[in-house]
Design an enzyme around this catalytic site. Structure first.
Site, PDB file in Angstrom:
ATOM      1  N   SER A 135       0.162  -0.529  -0.075  1.00  0.00           N
ATOM      2  CA  SER A 135       0.338   0.098  -0.128  1.00  0.00           C
ATOM      3  C   SER A 135       0.868   1.226  -0.101  1.00  0.00           C
ATOM      4  O   SER A 135       1.749   1.770   0.954  1.00  0.00           O
ATOM      5  CB  SER A 135      -1.063  -0.028   1.679  1.00  0.00           C
ATOM      6  OG  SER A 135      -1.926   1.308   1.354  1.00  0.00           O
ATOM      7  N   LYS A 161      -0.924  -0.680  -4.193  1.00  0.00           N
ATOM      8  CA  LYS A 161      -2.660  -0.577  -3.733  1.00  0.00           C
ATOM      9  C   LYS A 161      -1.860   0.845  -3.354  1.00  0.00           C
ATOM     10  O   LYS A 161      -1.083   1.515  -2.654  1.00  0.00           O
ATOM     11  CB  LYS A 161      -3.726  -1.166  -2.831  1.00  0.00           C
ATOM     12  CG  LYS A 161      -4.211   0.010  -1.910  1.00  0.00           C
ATOM     13  CD  LYS A 161      -4.863  -0.854  -0.802  1.00  0.00           C
ATOM     14  CE  LYS A 161      -4.751  -0.079   0.550  1.00  0.00           C
ATOM     15  NZ  LYS A 161      -5.837  -0.805   1.610  1.00  0.00           N
ATOM     16  N   LYS A 163      -3.297   4.981  -2.413  1.00  0.00           N
ATOM     17  CA  LYS A 163      -4.341   6.022  -1.486  1.00  0.00           C
ATOM     18  C   LYS A 163      -4.974   7.184  -2.050  1.00  0.00           C
ATOM     19  O   LYS A 163      -3.341   7.225  -3.238  1.00  0.00           O
ATOM     20  CB  LYS A 163      -3.183   6.282   0.384  1.00  0.00           C
ATOM     21  CG  LYS A 163      -3.387   5.361   0.632  1.00  0.00           C
ATOM     22  CD  LYS A 163      -4.382   4.578   1.729  1.00  0.00           C
ATOM     23  CE  LYS A 163      -3.950   3.437   2.600  1.00  0.00           C
ATOM     24  NZ  LYS A 163      -5.747   3.172   2.656  1.00  0.00           N
ATOM     25  N   ASP A 188      -7.511   2.856  -3.043  1.00  0.00           N
ATOM     26  CA  ASP A 188      -7.944   3.127  -1.493  1.00  0.00           C
ATOM     27  C   ASP A 188      -8.130   4.585  -1.545  1.00  0.00           C
ATOM     28  O   ASP A 188      -6.897   5.227  -0.779  1.00  0.00           O
ATOM     29  CB  ASP A 188      -7.283   2.288  -0.775  1.00  0.00           C
ATOM     30  CG  ASP A 188      -8.271   2.078   0.826  1.00  0.00           C
ATOM     31  OD1 ASP A 188      -9.217   2.473   0.848  1.00  0.00           O
ATOM     32  OD2 ASP A 188      -7.446   1.650   1.778  1.00  0.00           O
ATOM     33  N   GLU A 213     -11.338   0.207  -2.998  1.00  0.00           N
ATOM     34  CA  GLU A 213     -11.593   0.753  -1.480  1.00  0.00           C
ATOM     35  C   GLU A 213     -12.255   1.371  -0.630  1.00  0.00           C
ATOM     36  O   GLU A 213     -11.814   2.218  -1.054  1.00  0.00           O
ATOM     37  CB  GLU A 213     -10.586  -0.206  -1.022  1.00  0.00           C
ATOM     38  CG  GLU A 213     -10.284  -0.654   0.042  1.00  0.00           C
ATOM     39  CD  GLU A 213      -8.745  -0.945   0.846  1.00  0.00           C
ATOM     40  OE1 GLU A 213      -7.795  -1.649   0.951  1.00  0.00           O
ATOM     41  OE2 GLU A 213      -8.817  -0.911   2.167  1.00  0.00           O
ATOM     42  N   ASP A 238     -13.346  -1.933   3.790  1.00  0.00           N
ATOM     43  CA  ASP A 238     -13.091  -1.789   4.240  1.00  0.00           C
ATOM     44  C   ASP A 238     -13.935  -1.534   6.076  1.00  0.00           C
ATOM     45  O   ASP A 238     -14.157  -2.739   6.363  1.00  0.00           O
ATOM     46  CB  ASP A 238     -11.248  -1.527   4.411  1.00  0.00           C
ATOM     47  CG  ASP A 238     -10.363  -1.418   5.351  1.00  0.00           C
ATOM     48  OD1 ASP A 238     -10.462  -1.398   6.541  1.00  0.00           O
ATOM     49  OD2 ASP A 238      -9.345  -0.284   5.494  1.00  0.00           O
ATOM     50  N   LYS A 262      -8.847  -7.109   8.256  1.00  0.00           N
ATOM     51  CA  LYS A 262      -8.432  -6.868   9.211  1.00  0.00           C
ATOM     52  C   LYS A 262      -9.005  -7.769  10.833  1.00  0.00           C
ATOM     53  O   LYS A 262     -10.332  -7.591  11.031  1.00  0.00           O
ATOM     54  CB  LYS A 262      -8.740  -5.325   9.437  1.00  0.00           C
ATOM     55  CG  LYS A 262      -7.837  -5.006   7.718  1.00  0.00           C
ATOM     56  CD  LYS A 262      -7.642  -3.121   7.980  1.00  0.00           C
ATOM     57  CE  LYS A 262      -7.310  -3.130   7.324  1.00  0.00           C
ATOM     58  NZ  LYS A 262      -7.320  -0.926   6.977  1.00  0.00           N
ATOM     59  N   GLY A 290      -3.434  -4.373   6.524  1.00  0.00           N
ATOM     60  CA  GLY A 290      -2.893  -4.263   6.725  1.00  0.00           C
ATOM     61  C   GLY A 290      -2.825  -2.870   7.600  1.00  0.00           C
ATOM     62  O   GLY A 290      -3.749  -2.141   7.376  1.00  0.00           O
TER      63      GLY A 290
HETATM   64  C1  NPQ Z   1      -6.260   0.792   4.732  1.00  0.00           C
HETATM   65  N1  NPQ Z   1      -3.730   0.279   5.913  1.00  0.00           N
HETATM   66  O1  NPQ Z   1      -5.665  -0.205   4.135  1.00  0.00           O
HETATM   67  C2  NPQ Z   1      -4.710   1.035   5.726  1.00  0.00           C
HETATM   68  C3  NPQ Z   1      -5.467   2.326   6.476  1.00  0.00           C
HETATM   69  C4  NPQ Z   1      -3.987   2.698   7.713  1.00  0.00           C
HETATM   70  C5  NPQ Z   1      -1.555  -0.463   4.763  1.00  0.00           C
HETATM   71  O2  NPQ Z   1      -2.785   1.433   3.668  1.00  0.00           O
HETATM   72  C6  NPQ Z   1      -1.480   3.977  11.096  1.00  0.00           C
HETATM   73  C7  NPQ Z   1      -1.407   3.066  11.630  1.00  0.00           C
HETATM   74  C8  NPQ Z   1      -1.041   4.548  10.156  1.00  0.00           C
HETATM   75  C9  NPQ Z   1      -2.235   2.639  10.662  1.00  0.00           C
HETATM   76  C10 NPQ Z   1      -2.898   4.720   7.967  1.00  0.00           C
HETATM   77  C11 NPQ Z   1      -3.271   0.382   4.350  1.00  0.00           C
HETATM   78  C12 NPQ Z   1      -2.215   4.098   9.029  1.00  0.00           C
HETATM   79  C13 NPQ Z   1      -2.950   2.606   9.946  1.00  0.00           C
HETATM   80  C14 NPQ Z   1      -3.931   4.026   7.193  1.00  0.00           C
HETATM   81  C15 NPQ Z   1      -3.894   1.900   8.831  1.00  0.00           C
HETATM   82  O3  NPQ Z   1      -7.468   2.176   4.648  1.00  0.00           O
HETATM   83 MG    MG Z   2      -8.373   0.904   3.829  1.00  0.00          MG
END
Ligand code: NPQ
Ligand code: MG
Length: 368
Positions: A135, A161, A163, A188, A213, A238, A262, A290
């Site tokens: 990601s 992925k 953002k 996402d 996402e 999510d 998750k 994650g």
């Molecule tokens: C998601 N994670 O899927 C998240 C959200 C996310 C890997 O994209 C600190 C701790 C910052 C947890 C930022 C990924 C974060 C976090 C985003 C989780 O939406």
């Molecule tokens: Mg997400």
């Protein structure tokens, strides 16, 4: 198993290798709670996926700390409890799923260690490796984004992925797609769009994305169902999926075609497995999300991600994607873009005492 005689909470802070920017903010440090459960037979560890602020979800470290210390841990202390009973014993506590999941993980870990069974085997996993995705946070320039995508593909990651947020969507996706015509690509939005500004999401249809996402609100299913009806690209949920019941409702409504699982968000590994089971029964793909977990949570994620319904690469990246120094031995990805499922008893890893001491900023025992 023998009775739980001690539950310790630790708040840890780990520097990230680079800031992680999403539509809701930027983090430079991973800050989370680790839970240590002790019985007469041994010790188990769990990780809480809550972060320092209530941005991704309502839960955050300070709220999870109190929920664990004053309510959840006391419900377990002194009791001879099995992992499958944790949810029942703590059911009187509404919500607080991330806190509950951390406790359940620690109880699973100690219970499975006593029996010398791995979490993967307990879940019924047959694979010993899982394909990994990565990601990528919102970048400050297209050049930087393209550089990072290329570097991760060179490392072997099998899915990228990106953002996105309103205004930072079509252009970066188009640029990455132009540079990598065949890469498995998804986006996402972390709930940053409304149905009114969905036109950008429609433009994304041109880029052959695996999924979009969580485009809309974190607490919404109906608007996602309306959106999915107008899109060929699968919507993946999510934030909106907090339980197996939510997943069943979302799939039935057509609010998504894919579910990001998750364990922390849904209250634990056992509820996550129920989501896997119900999605598999209706041929809906799931994948393992994650939360920038340390090696503790990452180990549990890898076991979950090896279940047969996890047919898409997850955000199960290597430790080095996020940390220079993890609290466990680092998880390393092979050049073929796969990672090993931990074979050892319990979650299969434990904190390295020196690393743990270095990153711990607060420690407290649960009260009986
Ligand atoms: C998601 N994670 O899927 C998240 C959200 C996310 C890997 O994209 C600190 C701790 C910052 C947890 C930022 C990924 C974060 C976090 C985003 C989780 O939406
Ligand atoms: Mg997400």
């Amino acid at each position: 198993m023998s009775a739980i005689r001690d539950i310790e909470l630790r708040l840890i802070e780990l520097p990230l290798v680079r800031p992680f920017r999403t539509s809701f903010g930027e983090e430079t440090t991973k800050s989370c709670i680790l839970v240590r459960v002790e019985t007469d037979e041994g010790v188990g560890w769990g990780e809480c996926v809550a972060g320092s602020r209530p941005d991704y979800s309502e839960e955050f470290n300070a709220s999870a700390w109190l929920a664990l210390r004053d309510h959840l841990a006391p419900a377990l202390l002194g009791k001879d409890i099995r992992p499958a009973d944790v949810a029942g014993v703590t059911a009187w506590v509404r919500g607080n799923r991330m806190a509950k999941a951390a406790l359940e993980m620690a109880v699973l870990d100690v219970w499975l260690r006593e029996q010398e069974i791995s979490l993967a085997r307990h879940l019924g996993v047959e694979r010993d490796r899982v394909p990994c995705g990565v990601s990528i946070g919102i970048a400050s320039s297209l050049d930087e984004l393209l550089e990072r995508v290329a570097a991760h593909l060179a490392e072997g990651y099998r899915r990228i992925k990106l953002k996105i947020q309103p205004g930072t969507d079509v252009e970066p996706v188009a640029a990455v797609r132009a540079a990598h015509p065949d890469v498995a690509l998804s986006v996402d939005a972390n709930a940053a769009y409304t149905i009114e500004d969905a036109s950008a999401l429609r433009e994304l249809e041109a880029f052959g994305l695996l999924m979009i996402e969580q485009p809309l609100a974190y607490d919404d299913l109906v608007e996602h169902a309306k959106l999915q009806r107008t899109l060929r690209t699968p919507v993946c949920l999510d934030e909106s999926i907090r339980s197996a019941a939510d997943a069943a409702a979302a799939l039935e409504l057509g609010a998504c075609r894919i579910v990001n699982v998750k364990q922390g968000r849904v209250g634990g590994l056992l509820e996550a497995q129920r989501i896997h089971d119900l999605a598999l029964a209706q041929d809906a793909p799931v994948w393992c999300g994650g939360m920038l977990e340390t090696g503790i949570g990452r180990a549990a994620n890898l076991a979950l991600a090896a279940l047969p319904g996890f047919t898409l690469p997850g955000d199960t990246s290597a430790s080095a994607r996020y940390f220079d120094a993890d609290v466990t031995e680092p998880f390393v990805m092979d050049p073929d873009g796969t990672m090993a499922v931990p074979p050892g008893p319990g979650i299969g890893v434990e904190p390295l005492p020196d690393c743990l001491a270095e990153v711990t900023v607060r420690t407290e025992r649960a009260r009986t």
